[in-house]
Design a protein around this motif. Structure first.
Motif, mmCIF file in Angstrom:
data_model
loop_
_atom_site.group_PDB
_atom_site.id
_atom_site.type_symbol
_atom_site.label_atom_id
_atom_site.label_comp_id
_atom_site.label_asym_id
_atom_site.label_seq_id
_atom_site.Cartn_x
_atom_site.Cartn_y
_atom_site.Cartn_z
ATOM 1 N N THR A 330 50.108 124.278 -11.791
ATOM 2 C CA THR A 330 51.467 124.148 -11.269
ATOM 3 C C THR A 330 51.482 123.408 -9.935
ATOM 4 O O THR A 330 52.563 123.085 -9.434
ATOM 5 N N THR A 331 50.295 123.153 -9.377
ATOM 6 C CA THR A 331 50.186 122.388 -8.125
ATOM 7 C C THR A 331 49.093 121.337 -8.290
ATOM 8 O O THR A 331 47.992 121.642 -8.761
ATOM 9 N N VAL A 332 49.420 120.096 -7.939
ATOM 10 C CA VAL A 332 48.435 119.011 -7.972
ATOM 11 C C VAL A 332 48.419 118.328 -6.611
ATOM 12 O O VAL A 332 49.349 118.464 -5.804
ATOM 13 N N THR A 333 47.345 117.574 -6.352
ATOM 14 C CA THR A 333 47.186 116.871 -5.079
ATOM 15 C C THR A 333 46.818 115.415 -5.356
ATOM 16 O O THR A 333 46.009 115.126 -6.246
ATOM 17 N N GLY A 334 47.423 114.497 -4.618
ATOM 18 C CA GLY A 334 47.092 113.090 -4.787
ATOM 19 C C GLY A 334 47.972 112.201 -3.944
ATOM 20 O O GLY A 334 48.905 112.652 -3.265
ATOM 21 N N ARG A 335 47.685 110.936 -3.979
ATOM 22 C CA ARG A 335 48.428 109.961 -3.202
ATOM 23 C C ARG A 335 49.561 109.376 -4.056
ATOM 24 O O ARG A 335 49.500 109.402 -5.284
ATOM 25 N N PRO A 336 50.582 108.812 -3.406
ATOM 26 C CA PRO A 336 51.626 108.113 -4.159
ATOM 27 C C PRO A 336 51.026 107.033 -5.048
ATOM 28 O O PRO A 336 50.098 106.330 -4.662
ATOM 29 N N VAL A 390 51.505 113.180 -15.146
ATOM 30 C CA VAL A 390 52.523 113.228 -14.106
ATOM 31 C C VAL A 390 52.134 112.203 -13.045
ATOM 32 O O VAL A 390 51.007 112.238 -12.515
ATOM 33 N N THR A 391 53.034 111.288 -12.714
ATOM 34 C CA THR A 391 52.753 110.227 -11.741
ATOM 35 C C THR A 391 53.703 110.347 -10.569
ATOM 36 O O THR A 391 54.929 110.479 -10.755
ATOM 37 N N LEU A 392 53.142 110.332 -9.347
ATOM 38 C CA LEU A 392 53.961 110.286 -8.138
ATOM 39 C C LEU A 392 54.234 108.823 -7.833
ATOM 40 O O LEU A 392 53.310 108.018 -7.716
ATOM 41 N N GLN A 393 55.501 108.468 -7.737
ATOM 42 C CA GLN A 393 55.876 107.080 -7.579
ATOM 43 C C GLN A 393 55.225 106.458 -6.337
ATOM 44 O O GLN A 393 55.106 107.109 -5.285
ATOM 45 N N PRO A 394 54.791 105.178 -6.439
ATOM 46 C CA PRO A 394 54.148 104.520 -5.288
ATOM 47 C C PRO A 394 55.055 104.447 -4.067
ATOM 48 O O PRO A 394 54.581 104.479 -2.928
ATOM 49 N N ASP A 395 56.373 104.360 -4.288
ATOM 50 C CA ASP A 395 57.306 104.254 -3.167
ATOM 51 C C ASP A 395 57.902 105.595 -2.779
ATOM 52 O O ASP A 395 59.010 105.665 -2.232
ATOM 53 N N ALA A 396 57.177 106.682 -3.078
ATOM 54 C CA ALA A 396 57.670 108.007 -2.678
ATOM 55 C C ALA A 396 57.886 108.022 -1.169
ATOM 56 O O ALA A 396 57.159 107.386 -0.398
ATOM 57 N N GLN A 397 58.900 108.750 -0.739
ATOM 58 C CA GLN A 397 59.273 108.731 0.671
ATOM 59 C C GLN A 397 58.077 109.095 1.551
ATOM 60 O O GLN A 397 57.468 110.146 1.375
ATOM 61 N N PRO A 398 57.738 108.215 2.469
ATOM 62 C CA PRO A 398 56.578 108.495 3.341
ATOM 63 C C PRO A 398 56.879 109.630 4.312
ATOM 64 O O PRO A 398 58.026 109.897 4.663
ATOM 65 N N GLY A 399 55.830 110.291 4.696
ATOM 66 C CA GLY A 399 55.947 111.350 5.698
ATOM 67 C C GLY A 399 56.298 112.710 5.153
ATOM 68 O O GLY A 399 56.316 113.694 5.899
ATOM 69 N N ILE A 400 56.593 112.808 3.864
ATOM 70 C CA ILE A 400 56.920 114.116 3.267
ATOM 71 C C ILE A 400 55.640 114.694 2.703
ATOM 72 O O ILE A 400 54.961 114.053 1.884
ATOM 73 N N PRO A 401 55.246 115.941 3.113
ATOM 74 C CA PRO A 401 53.938 116.481 2.711
ATOM 75 C C PRO A 401 53.848 116.893 1.249
ATOM 76 O O PRO A 401 52.754 116.949 0.688
ATOM 77 N N SER A 402 54.996 117.198 0.583
ATOM 78 C CA SER A 402 54.933 117.622 -0.827
ATOM 79 C C SER A 402 56.260 117.360 -1.506
ATOM 80 O O SER A 402 57.325 117.307 -0.863
ATOM 81 N N PHE A 403 56.183 117.218 -2.821
ATOM 82 C CA PHE A 403 57.361 117.043 -3.658
ATOM 83 C C PHE A 403 57.307 118.082 -4.781
ATOM 84 O O PHE A 403 56.222 118.445 -5.254
ATOM 85 N N THR A 404 58.484 118.555 -5.199
ATOM 86 C CA THR A 404 58.551 119.510 -6.313
ATOM 87 C C THR A 404 59.555 119.031 -7.351
ATOM 88 O O THR A 404 60.497 118.293 -7.048
ATOM 89 N N ALA A 405 59.338 119.470 -8.579
ATOM 90 C CA ALA A 405 60.274 119.193 -9.668
ATOM 91 C C ALA A 405 60.315 120.412 -10.586
ATOM 92 O O ALA A 405 59.298 121.067 -10.815
ATOM 93 N N ASP A 406 61.515 120.716 -11.093
ATOM 94 C CA ASP A 406 61.696 121.820 -12.044
ATOM 95 C C ASP A 406 61.811 121.264 -13.452
ATOM 96 O O ASP A 406 62.596 120.334 -13.707
ATOM 97 N N TYR A 407 61.006 121.833 -14.354
ATOM 98 C CA TYR A 407 60.978 121.368 -15.733
ATOM 99 C C TYR A 407 61.286 122.520 -16.693
ATOM 100 O O TYR A 407 60.868 123.654 -16.476
ATOM 101 N N PHE A 408 62.026 122.177 -17.765
ATOM 102 C CA PHE A 408 62.163 123.088 -18.896
ATOM 103 C C PHE A 408 61.083 122.770 -19.909
ATOM 104 O O PHE A 408 60.905 121.610 -20.311
ATOM 105 N N TRP A 431 53.655 118.702 -6.021
ATOM 106 C CA TRP A 431 52.673 117.636 -5.726
ATOM 107 C C TRP A 431 52.448 117.615 -4.214
ATOM 108 O O TRP A 431 53.365 117.289 -3.459
ATOM 109 N N ASN A 432 51.249 118.005 -3.818
ATOM 110 C CA ASN A 432 50.892 117.911 -2.398
ATOM 111 C C ASN A 432 50.359 116.498 -2.111
ATOM 112 O O ASN A 432 49.412 116.041 -2.776
#
Length: 435
Positions: A330-336, A390-408, A431-432
């Motif tokens: 439920t938690t992954v780590t990686g770069r945009p 699951v791919t974190l977009q390359p242009d994800a907002q810089p400076g934000i330490p993590s992103f979350t999404a809710d899935y059914f 996504w950290n």
């Protein structure tokens, strides 16, 4: 005077005035302005004992009416509807043929009769129907016969110019007969209708004392699954019996399906035998959204030649399938711009017949993540698994330490299963972001 004649004579009020069926051009139209003179009757409790239908041909005339309505004065016995009063009709006549026995009614009307026999099972109902000759070419009606609330006969539109129609119905196993006359859709003017020479044919049945018990008496069946009970019959045998499983509770209960509709019993002798009875839990009513198990009371009923010979209570709970879903990790780590893999697992008990496709649906479109299934579905109908990237977009907002999404997590094809759909479970993916 028969019991039914007496009850009509005592209980049916006389109405003043007349409905002149042979009105001259100078007489006022009795039906002008939509006039009607409704009458109704319900058999008083304890006032009249029904005569038992017996083996052979029974004239329905002698069987007391349980309830009746008529749009123009009281229903007449052995006479046409006549005027508004009681006993003012003429000889029943359809197409020039007269009848000694029957009922003269006026659209709209209804009569209800019981069909329970004494030492007999009733198998056939016959009657001649038509518009009475007393109204000439006028009048237009529809005759309908209902058996246990279901329409079994419809004459279509009949007028004073039409010939007599014979009704001949199989009534084996039926408990209630309802005779209805409607106005044909053009009002009730001169709608004098005759049920002429109505007869019930019954056959003798031999006494066959039989009892039945069911084990277990309380049963749980998973939705769209089956279960088996033991039905034990004791007493005097005379061949196979048919089985039915009517609901005792309100219509909101969930009906069950008897896969075993008939069981074989010895053709003669006495004793005790046990037979397996298979019951299916079918689809529940569409739109049912309460996920709780549904418990309903039934009776397992055994009949022979349309006559009930034994019954036993049975309580059945229809249970939902148990469905559990997980998302790992439920938690992954990686770069945009990087991609990670997650696995969705769906466990179903009792298992499905085969694994079904799994979907991972974003509850709100998230521009930071994209997901896609990877590889085939694997596992079986009890444990199904599907991998996703699951791919974190390359242009994800810089400076934000993590992103979350809710899935059914959804199993996309619980085909034919009860609503609400199974497998709709909300999971959160985090996504950290690595610097």
């Amino acid at each position: 005077m028969t019991p039914l004649t007496r009850i009509f004579a005592l209980l049916l009020p006389l109405s003043l005035g007349a409905c002149s069926q042979q009105a001259s051009p100078t007489e006022a139209d009795p039906y002008a302005g939509g006039a009607s003179h409704p009458w109704s009757y319900t058999r008083p409790g304890g006032r009249l004992s029904a005569q038992a239908l017996t083996p052979g041909v029974n004239t329905l005339y002698y069987e007391p009416i349980l309830a009746a309505t008529n749009a123009w004065g009281p229903i007449e016995l052995d006479h046409s509807n006549g005027e508004r009063g009681a006993g003012d009709g003429r000889t029943l006549t359809i197409g020039g043929v007269t009848y000694a026995k029957g009922f003269g009614v006026h659209a709209g009307s209804e009569m209800r009769f019981g069909l329970k026999g004494s030492g007999a099972t009733c198998t056939r109902f016959t009657v001649d129907v038509g518009v009475d000759d007393e109204v000439g070419a006028r009048g237009s009606v529809v005759f309908q016969v209902y058996l246990d609330g279901t329409k079994a006969y419809d004459s279509g539109l009949r007028t004073g110019q039409d010939a007599t129609k014979r009704v001949d119905l199989n009534i084996t196993g039926k408990q209630e007969l309802r005779l209805v006359v409607t106005d044909g859709g053009n009002g009730i003017s001169y709608d004098h209708a005759d049920w002429a020479n109505p007869k019930i044919t019954c056959q003798a049945v031999s006494a066959s004392p039989l009892t039945m018990t069911v084990s277990p008496g309380t049963l749980s069946i998973y939705h769209r699954h089956s279960a088996t009970v033991k039905a034990t019959f004791s007493g005097t045998f005379s061949g196979p019996v048919n089985l039915s499983l009517p609901l005792v509770d309100s219509p909101e209960g969930v009906p069950m399906v008897l896969r075993t509709a008939q069981v074989s019993l010895p053709s003669s002798g006495t004793g005790t035998v046990t037979r397996d009875v298979v019951i299916d839990a079918p689809d529940a009513p569409t739109g049912l959204v309460d996920p709780a198990p549904l418990t309903s009371r039934f009776r397992l009923v055994a009949t022979r030649n349309g006559q009930q010979v034994a019954s036993a209570p049975l309580t059945i709970t229809e249970r939902l399938l148990d469905v559990h879903t997980t998302l790992t990790p439920t938690t992954v780590t990686g770069r945009p711009g990087e991609t990670r893999r997650v696995t969705v697992t769906v466990q179903v008990s009792p298992p499905l017949a085969r694994p079904e496709p799994i979907a991972l649906q974003d509850t709100f479109p998230n521009e930071e993540f994209t997901t896609a299934p990877v590889g085939p579905l694997y596992g079986d109908g009890g444990t199904m698994k599907q991998d996703f990237t699951v791919t974190l977009q390359p242009d994800a907002q810089p400076g934000i330490p993590s992103f979350t999404a809710d899935y059914f997590i959804q199993v996309s094809n619980f085909a034919g299963y009860r609503v609400p759909y199974y497998g709709g479970s909300l999971k959160t993916l985090t996504w950290n972001v690595q610097p």
